[in-house]
Motif scaffolding. Structure first.
Motif, PDB file in Angstrom:
ATOM      1  N   THR A   1      -7.021  -6.423  12.342  1.00 58.14           N
ATOM      2  CA  THR A   1      -6.262  -6.886  11.183  1.00 58.14           C
ATOM      3  C   THR A   1      -7.261  -7.299  10.099  1.00 58.14           C
ATOM      4  N   ASP A   2      -6.795  -7.333   8.885  1.00 58.86           N
ATOM      5  CA  ASP A   2      -7.630  -7.641   7.744  1.00 58.86           C
ATOM      6  C   ASP A   2      -6.720  -8.311   6.721  1.00 58.86           C
ATOM      7  N   ASN A   3      -7.129  -9.488   6.237  1.00 62.11           N
ATOM      8  CA  ASN A   3      -6.284 -10.213   5.280  1.00 62.11           C
ATOM      9  C   ASN A   3      -6.131  -9.480   3.958  1.00 62.11           C
ATOM     10  N   ASN A   4      -7.003  -8.526   3.681  1.00 63.46           N
ATOM     11  CA  ASN A   4      -6.894  -7.752   2.442  1.00 63.46           C
ATOM     12  C   ASN A   4      -6.107  -6.466   2.633  1.00 63.46           C
ATOM     13  N   LYS A   5      -5.646  -6.221   3.858  1.00 64.02           N
ATOM     14  CA  LYS A   5      -4.900  -4.999   4.159  1.00 64.02           C
ATOM     15  C   LYS A   5      -3.627  -5.336   4.914  1.00 64.02           C
ATOM     16  N   VAL A   6      -2.698  -4.432   4.834  1.00 61.87           N
ATOM     17  CA  VAL A   6      -1.484  -4.495   5.639  1.00 61.87           C
ATOM     18  C   VAL A   6      -1.703  -3.571   6.824  1.00 61.87           C
ATOM     19  N   THR A   7      -1.478  -4.077   8.019  1.00 61.20           N
ATOM     20  CA  THR A   7      -1.528  -3.221   9.200  1.00 61.20           C
ATOM     21  C   THR A   7      -0.107  -2.782   9.490  1.00 61.20           C
ATOM     22  N   LEU A   8       0.079  -1.487   9.615  1.00 58.75           N
ATOM     23  CA  LEU A   8       1.393  -0.923   9.914  1.00 58.75           C
ATOM     24  C   LEU A   8       1.295  -0.182  11.245  1.00 58.75           C
ATOM     25  N   ILE A   9       2.162  -0.544  12.169  1.00 49.54           N
ATOM     26  CA  ILE A   9       2.271   0.153  13.447  1.00 49.54           C
ATOM     27  C   ILE A   9       3.635   0.816  13.434  1.00 49.54           C
ATOM     28  N   TYR A  10       3.646   2.143  13.527  1.00 47.03           N
ATOM     29  CA  TYR A  10       4.894   2.882  13.366  1.00 47.03           C
ATOM     30  C   TYR A  10       4.818   4.176  14.149  1.00 47.03           C
ATOM     31  N   HIS A  11       5.936   4.883  14.197  1.00 48.88           N
ATOM     32  CA  HIS A  11       5.966   6.217  14.806  1.00 48.88           C
ATOM     33  C   HIS A  11       6.433   7.183  13.727  1.00 48.88           C
ATOM     34  N   SER A  12       5.602   8.154  13.397  1.00 46.95           N
ATOM     35  CA  SER A  12       5.910   9.069  12.291  1.00 46.95           C
ATOM     36  C   SER A  12       7.023  10.055  12.641  1.00 46.95           C
ATOM     37  N   GLY A  13       7.448  10.082  13.892  1.00 52.82           N
ATOM     38  CA  GLY A  13       8.535  10.968  14.286  1.00 52.82           C
ATOM     39  C   GLY A  13       9.907  10.377  14.038  1.00 52.82           C
ATOM     40  N   THR A  14       9.952   9.148  13.536  1.00 53.58           N
ATOM     41  CA  THR A  14      11.243   8.524  13.239  1.00 53.58           C
ATOM     42  C   THR A  14      11.423   8.416  11.725  1.00 53.58           C
ATOM     43  N   THR A  15      12.645   8.481  11.288  1.00 56.53           N
ATOM     44  CA  THR A  15      12.951   8.353   9.860  1.00 56.53           C
ATOM     45  C   THR A  15      12.500   6.995   9.342  1.00 56.53           C
ATOM     46  N   LEU A  16      12.816   5.932  10.096  1.00 55.83           N
ATOM     47  CA  LEU A  16      12.429   4.586   9.669  1.00 55.83           C
ATOM     48  C   LEU A  16      10.905   4.466   9.591  1.00 55.83           C
ATOM     49  N   GLY A  17      10.206   5.053  10.528  1.00 53.05           N
ATOM     50  CA  GLY A  17       8.750   5.015  10.506  1.00 53.05           C
ATOM     51  C   GLY A  17       8.179   5.708   9.282  1.00 53.05           C
ATOM     52  N   LYS A  18       8.685   6.910   8.989  1.00 53.28           N
ATOM     53  CA  LYS A  18       8.205   7.665   7.822  1.00 53.28           C
ATOM     54  C   LYS A  18       8.492   6.920   6.526  1.00 53.28           C
ATOM     55  N   GLN A  19       9.706   6.392   6.401  1.00 55.16           N
ATOM     56  CA  GLN A  19      10.074   5.695   5.170  1.00 55.16           C
ATOM     57  C   GLN A  19       9.289   4.394   4.998  1.00 55.16           C
ATOM     58  N   THR A  20       9.079   3.680   6.089  1.00 53.66           N
ATOM     59  CA  THR A  20       8.304   2.444   6.011  1.00 53.66           C
ATOM     60  C   THR A  20       6.864   2.750   5.615  1.00 53.66           C
ATOM     61  N   TYR A  21       6.308   3.809   6.180  1.00 52.88           N
ATOM     62  CA  TYR A  21       4.949   4.215   5.808  1.00 52.88           C
ATOM     63  C   TYR A  21       4.872   4.477   4.303  1.00 52.88           C
ATOM     64  N   ALA A  22       5.872   5.130   3.746  1.00 49.47           N
ATOM     65  CA  ALA A  22       5.887   5.413   2.307  1.00 49.47           C
ATOM     66  C   ALA A  22       5.901   4.117   1.496  1.00 49.47           C
ATOM     67  N   TYR A  23       6.725   3.154   1.904  1.00 50.40           N
ATOM     68  CA  TYR A  23       6.777   1.867   1.204  1.00 50.40           C
ATOM     69  C   TYR A  23       5.438   1.148   1.272  1.00 50.40           C
ATOM     70  N   VAL A  24       4.874   1.080   2.467  1.00 52.26           N
ATOM     71  CA  VAL A  24       3.615   0.362   2.642  1.00 52.26           C
ATOM     72  C   VAL A  24       2.494   1.061   1.870  1.00 52.26           C
ATOM     73  N   SER A  25       2.480   2.373   1.893  1.00 52.16           N
ATOM     74  CA  SER A  25       1.448   3.130   1.169  1.00 52.16           C
ATOM     75  C   SER A  25       1.532   2.912  -0.335  1.00 52.16           C
ATOM     76  N   ALA A  26       2.725   2.664  -0.836  1.00 48.62           N
ATOM     77  CA  ALA A  26       2.917   2.464  -2.274  1.00 48.62           C
ATOM     78  C   ALA A  26       2.525   1.061  -2.730  1.00 48.62           C
ATOM     79  N   SER A  27       2.294   0.146  -1.785  1.00 47.00           N
ATOM     80  CA  SER A  27       1.927  -1.217  -2.171  1.00 47.00           C
ATOM     81  C   SER A  27       0.505  -1.227  -2.707  1.00 47.00           C
ATOM     82  N   LYS A  28       0.169  -2.282  -3.405  1.00 50.56           N
ATOM     83  CA  LYS A  28      -1.162  -2.375  -3.993  1.00 50.56           C
ATOM     84  C   LYS A  28      -2.197  -2.853  -2.987  1.00 50.56           C
TER      85      LYS A  28
END
Length: 137
Positions: free
Chosen positions: A6-33
């Motif tokens: 973990t890193d206080n300057n980063k968001v750690t995301l644990i997800y499964h890219s084979g799920t719709t919720l995982g893919k969409q959450t990844y998109a949200y997190v990736s769009a953050s600053k």
């Protein structure tokens, strides 16, 4: 100290890219600053120790990390199941990570289960650097 990176300057995301919720959450997190450390359970093996740390961080049990309504789970274990043993649930997650109930984000050392992609936004601090508290200025 935990085993998850973990890193206080980063968001750690644990997800499964084979799920719709995982893919969409990844998109949200990736769009953050904030920077992102994404761990895709479909590509990266998450150990039993790491799953245990995730459950502990969420103040829950390993059982809570599994989507028991998932068709793969029902096919294997039926509709009503209680394995009573955390070790069995760990083995399920290690062998079938697509059964993850929710993506998990770790922000500033705090763990959050994401139930909808937009949930992520409420765990970020507002980016207000350089913004005057007095709108007239």
């Amino acid at each position: 100290m935990g085993v998850l990176a973990t890193d206080n300057n980063k968001v750690t995301l644990i997800y499964h890219s084979g799920t719709t919720l995982g893919k969409q959450t990844y998109a949200y997190v990736s769009a953050s600053k904030k920077g992102i450390l994404a761990i895709d359970a479909s590509q990266t093996k998450i150990t039993g120790t790491q799953w245990s740390e995730i459950a502990e961080g969420l103040k829950g049990s390993i059982k809570d990390l599994i989507n028991q309504d998932h068709p793969d789970f029902k096919k294997e274990y039926g509709d009503k199941v209680d394995l009573y043993d955390e070790h069995h649930y760990l083995k399920i997650l290690e062998k079938q990570p697509q059964l993850m109930a929710n993506p998990i984000v770790i922000v500033d050392g705090k763990f959050y289960a994401i139930h909808s992609p937009s949930d992520f936004v409420k765990y970020l601090d507002p980016d207000s650097a350089g913004v005057s508290r007095n709108p007239a200025k």
